[in-house]
Enzyme design. Structure first.
Site, PDB file in Angstrom:
ATOM      1  CG  HIS A  58      48.760  44.038  35.749  1.00  0.00           C
ATOM      2  ND1 HIS A  58      48.639  44.879  36.810  1.00  0.00           N
ATOM      3  CD2 HIS A  58      49.487  42.980  36.211  1.00  0.00           C
ATOM      4  CE1 HIS A  58      49.243  44.369  37.881  1.00  0.00           C
ATOM      5  NE2 HIS A  58      49.778  43.213  37.541  1.00  0.00           N
ATOM      6  CG  HIS A  92      42.109  48.998  40.960  1.00  0.00           C
ATOM      7  ND1 HIS A  92      42.048  48.010  41.912  1.00  0.00           N
ATOM      8  CD2 HIS A  92      43.415  49.131  40.649  1.00  0.00           C
ATOM      9  CE1 HIS A  92      43.279  47.595  42.180  1.00  0.00           C
ATOM     10  NE2 HIS A  92      44.122  48.254  41.422  1.00  0.00           N
ATOM     11  CG  ASP A 135      48.881  51.869  35.316  1.00  0.00           C
ATOM     12  OD1 ASP A 135      48.158  50.884  35.584  1.00  0.00           O
ATOM     13  OD2 ASP A 135      50.112  51.890  35.508  1.00  0.00           O
TER      14      ASP A 135
HETATM   15  C1  SDX Z   1      46.876  47.986  37.553  1.00  0.00           C
HETATM   16  O1  SDX Z   1      45.044  44.633  40.673  1.00  0.00           O
HETATM   17  C2  SDX Z   1      45.863  45.583  40.922  1.00  0.00           C
HETATM   18  O2  SDX Z   1      46.069  45.959  42.053  1.00  0.00           O
HETATM   19  C3  SDX Z   1      46.517  46.185  39.671  1.00  0.00           C
HETATM   20  C4  SDX Z   1      47.391  47.402  39.930  1.00  0.00           C
HETATM   21  C5  SDX Z   1      48.623  47.071  40.765  1.00  0.00           C
HETATM   22  O3  SDX Z   1      49.144  47.966  41.427  1.00  0.00           O
HETATM   23  O4  SDX Z   1      49.106  45.908  40.616  1.00  0.00           O
HETATM   24  O5  SDX Z   1      46.618  48.393  40.617  1.00  0.00           O
HETATM   25  C6  SDX Z   1      47.908  47.975  38.630  1.00  0.00           C
HETATM   26  O6  SDX Z   1      46.799  47.058  36.807  1.00  0.00           O
HETATM   27  C7  SDX Z   1      45.908  49.128  37.470  1.00  0.00           C
HETATM   28  C8  SDX Z   1      44.870  48.936  36.335  1.00  0.00           C
HETATM   29  C9  SDX Z   1      45.504  49.351  35.011  1.00  0.00           C
HETATM   30  N1  SDX Z   1      44.610  49.005  33.891  1.00  0.00           N
HETATM   31  C10 SDX Z   1      43.917  49.959  33.232  1.00  0.00           C
HETATM   32  O7  SDX Z   1      43.929  51.151  33.526  1.00  0.00           O
HETATM   33  C11 SDX Z   1      43.109  49.431  32.049  1.00  0.00           C
HETATM   34  C12 SDX Z   1      41.686  50.007  32.100  1.00  0.00           C
HETATM   35  N2  SDX Z   1      41.019  49.420  33.271  1.00  0.00           N
HETATM   36  C13 SDX Z   1      40.169  48.288  33.023  1.00  0.00           C
HETATM   37  O8  SDX Z   1      40.662  47.370  32.078  1.00  0.00           O
HETATM   38  C14 SDX Z   1      39.627  47.664  34.311  1.00  0.00           C
HETATM   39  O9  SDX Z   1      39.188  48.686  35.099  1.00  0.00           O
HETATM   40  C15 SDX Z   1      40.509  46.742  35.129  1.00  0.00           C
HETATM   41  C16 SDX Z   1      41.093  45.641  34.323  1.00  0.00           C
HETATM   42  C17 SDX Z   1      41.581  47.508  35.797  1.00  0.00           C
HETATM   43  C18 SDX Z   1      39.604  46.127  36.206  1.00  0.00           C
HETATM   44  O10 SDX Z   1      38.651  45.452  35.521  1.00  0.00           O
HETATM   45  P1  SDX Z   1      37.543  44.512  36.221  1.00  0.00           P
HETATM   46  O11 SDX Z   1      37.597  44.602  37.689  1.00  0.00           O
HETATM   47  O12 SDX Z   1      37.659  43.161  35.615  1.00  0.00           O
HETATM   48  O13 SDX Z   1      36.235  45.255  35.785  1.00  0.00           O
HETATM   49  P2  SDX Z   1      35.335  44.836  34.575  1.00  0.00           P
HETATM   50  O14 SDX Z   1      36.169  44.761  33.322  1.00  0.00           O
HETATM   51  O15 SDX Z   1      34.567  43.627  34.992  1.00  0.00           O
HETATM   52  O16 SDX Z   1      34.366  46.096  34.428  1.00  0.00           O
HETATM   53  C19 SDX Z   1      33.271  46.285  35.316  1.00  0.00           C
HETATM   54  C20 SDX Z   1      32.448  47.390  34.665  1.00  0.00           C
HETATM   55  C21 SDX Z   1      32.182  47.112  33.180  1.00  0.00           C
HETATM   56  O17 SDX Z   1      30.959  47.800  32.829  1.00  0.00           O
HETATM   57  P3  SDX Z   1      29.610  46.892  32.692  1.00  0.00           P
HETATM   58  O18 SDX Z   1      29.904  45.811  31.660  1.00  0.00           O
HETATM   59  O19 SDX Z   1      29.339  46.351  34.081  1.00  0.00           O
HETATM   60  O20 SDX Z   1      28.590  47.891  32.211  1.00  0.00           O
HETATM   61  O21 SDX Z   1      33.167  48.624  34.695  1.00  0.00           O
HETATM   62  C22 SDX Z   1      33.455  49.030  33.361  1.00  0.00           C
HETATM   63  C23 SDX Z   1      33.316  47.809  32.475  1.00  0.00           C
HETATM   64  O22 SDX Z   1      33.006  48.177  31.167  1.00  0.00           O
HETATM   65  N3  SDX Z   1      34.853  49.500  33.336  1.00  0.00           N
HETATM   66  C24 SDX Z   1      35.293  50.529  32.617  1.00  0.00           C
HETATM   67  C25 SDX Z   1      36.661  50.627  32.886  1.00  0.00           C
HETATM   68  N4  SDX Z   1      37.012  49.657  33.742  1.00  0.00           N
HETATM   69  C26 SDX Z   1      35.890  48.954  34.016  1.00  0.00           C
HETATM   70  N5  SDX Z   1      34.653  51.357  31.772  1.00  0.00           N
HETATM   71  C27 SDX Z   1      35.409  52.313  31.181  1.00  0.00           C
HETATM   72  N6  SDX Z   1      36.735  52.477  31.381  1.00  0.00           N
HETATM   73  C28 SDX Z   1      37.388  51.654  32.233  1.00  0.00           C
HETATM   74  N7  SDX Z   1      38.706  51.802  32.428  1.00  0.00           N
END
Ligand code: SDX
Length: 472
Positions: free
Chosen positions: A310, A349, A407
């Protein structure tokens, strides 16, 4: 200041144009999350409450397929181009942009709430320099609560008794209760001891607007103090001549920002202020829905925001870019990361399956700062980020809807403003307090304690066996 910062306004307007041009290529509207809700509502819920509808709100809307963000009906690009964090906080809290008089009154309230000397004095008694900045920020909100809510003054204020003078080591604990007459410390209030301060009726119920204004303003001052103490310096008094954004840069870095730096920090605060039902906003609302109080609710929002999935991602991005440290190495690093199925910080996201509009502004702001004042290191990190962005969008954008999020570039902007990486997530919290408190105030108008269900997948009908009869 307006003339000097006109180029920032132009940069934001161009970012909006580019975003709108891109949107035409993305898939159509997502399932509509707009319009009044008729409860009970049907929604398809995935793990982590994905898709769940928690409440109705007029505060903000995130269109995940089009990459759009609006606050109370205003497009985020327009607010960044023309508004200020003070105005946007008023808009989120009260539903409309303030008139001249309302803006003046609100700004003076925030100015009044910016000084929290008792809180800072107490905070300095803690080993802040050894603490995670978000833990220190959360501690600061608890100390604010100590000073500011009638609940503490009236009933639970632990420091109504003279504090124990001995230091930590010499405070013995009783091995078994030896009854009143042997109690080592007299905790009974001394006859005629200090009375709690007169309860200030103006607070009204613990969630009146006063705690909200105190938190929006005071958390920035606490963040400044946390950084100064971490650096072994004394906290700085907020400067009444500076805006909220200007003071934030000043209290953290000890340097008054240039008009351009102040404007860029202001835009960054606007961008981070609210974002629908994200994890930290939801955490804040869950605590407030039990009728706890705004300070403890905001403390839970800070705790949730801290996580690297997050708000903690902004610091992780800079660490990731430093690990790669060369645009030429980005490809190798990216391939390896994909092979290991590791997540790239600053990408992806839960809602956006298009480019995060906030990154569309933060990217050009990062580029502007890097070009105009970036060190060689930050120039290299920015070039590495651009290369990584290209690779990730090519591989993950179209197929998985994974694009840069808020971010990805914010850390480069903060670095160019002289903010240390340990304070990046705290800055996110300084801004998001506006969204957290606004959504709490809105939700409490028709409060219902949050209490979802879990599906029980365990067994039934087990017989109890005393421990002596259980097999190892
Ligand atoms: C914020 O919710 C909000 O609005 C949050 C925010 C706000 O303003 O409050 O926008 C702020 O938290 C932004 C996000 C910051 N976090 C990161 O940058 C960390 C990296 N991102 C991931 O951890 C992820 O994208 C999340 C946590 C942000 C979202 O995750 P989800 O929706 O739970 O997605 P998921 O983990 O279920 O992934 C779905 C697929 C997976 O692949 P498969 O297993 O289907 O093959 O997408 C892939 C994941 O592996 N994936 C990524 C990825 N994010 C998702 N692959 C590579 N890099 C990534 N960053």
């Amino acid at each position: 200041m307006v003339s000097k910062t006109k180029e920032i306004t132009t940069l934001i307007k161009n970012a909006k144009k580019e975003a709108r041009a891109e949107v035409k290529k993305t898939p159509q509207e997502e399932a509509p999350y707009t319009g009044p809700v008729k409860w009970p509502v049907n929604c398809i819920v995935g793990p982590g409450l994905e898709g769940a509808i928690a409440c109705e709100s007029k505060i903000g809307y995130v269109n995940g397929s089009k990459g759009e963000l609006i606050y109370r009906g205003y497009d985020i690009f327009d607010l960044c181009a023309h508004s200020s964090f003070e105005e946007v906080s008023y808009l989120l809290l009260h539903g409309e942009l303030p008139t001249g008089k309302q803006h003046e009154r609100f700004s003076s309230q925030l100015l009044h709430c910016r000084r929290v000397p008792q809180t800072i004095r107490t905070l300095m008694g803690f080993p802040v320099e050894k603490m995670n900045a978000m833990a220190a920020l959360r501690l600061g909100t608890n100390l604010m609560r100590q000073e500011s809510t009638y609940v503490d003054q009236e009933a639970y204020r632990p420091d109504r008794f003279p504090s124990i003078s001995a230091d930590e080591d010499s405070i013995p604990m009783e091995t078994r209760p030896r009854g009143e007459k042997h109690a080592i410390y007299e905790f009974k209030e001394k006859k005629g001891g200090s009375k709690p301060k007169e309860v200030d009726k103006k607070y009204g119920p613990p969630v009146g607007f006063t705690p909200t204004y105190r938190l929006i303003s005071g958390v920035a001052t606490i963040a400044g103090a946390v950084e100064r103490i971490r650096r072994g310096a004394l906290p700085l008094e907020p400067d009444p001549d500076l805006s909220h954004a200007g003071n934030l840069v000043y209290m953290i870095t000890g340097r008054r920002p240039t008009p351009i730096e102040e404007r860029i920090m202001d835009v960054t605060l606007i961008l981070h202020a609210d974002h629908g039902m994200n994890a930290s906003t939801f955490a804040t609302m869950v605590v407030a829905s039990t009728l706890s109080d705004m300070y403890l609710a905001v403390g839970s929002g800070i705790a949730a925001l801290n996580g690297p999935l997050h708000g903690g991602a902004n610091a992780e991005v800079l660490k990731m870019l430093r690990e790669i440290d060369d645009p030429k190495k980005a490809k190798g690093w990216f391939e390896q990361t994909c092979e290991k199925k590791k997540k790239i910080m600053g990408f992806g996201h839960r809602v956006y399956k298009a480019y995060d509009p906030r990154a569309r502004v933060l990217g050009p702001l990062a580029e502007y700062l890097v070009e105009n004042r970036g060190s060689d290191e930050i120039k290299r990190l920015y070039a590495t980020a651009k290369e990584l962005e290209k690779l990730a969008i090519a591989r993950l954008g179209e197929t998985k809807g994974i694009f840069p999020n808020v971010d990805f570039y914010s850390g480069i902007v903060y670095s160019c403003l002289g903010i240390p990486v340990e304070m990046f997530t705290a800055l996110f919290a300084v801004s998001r307090v506006a969204g957290w408190t606004s959504r709490v105030m809105e939700y409490l108008e028709n409060n219902r304690i949050f209490r979802p269900r879990a599906v029980y997948a365990g067994s039934f009908g087990k017989k109890y066996v005393p421990v002596a009869k259980r097999e190892e």
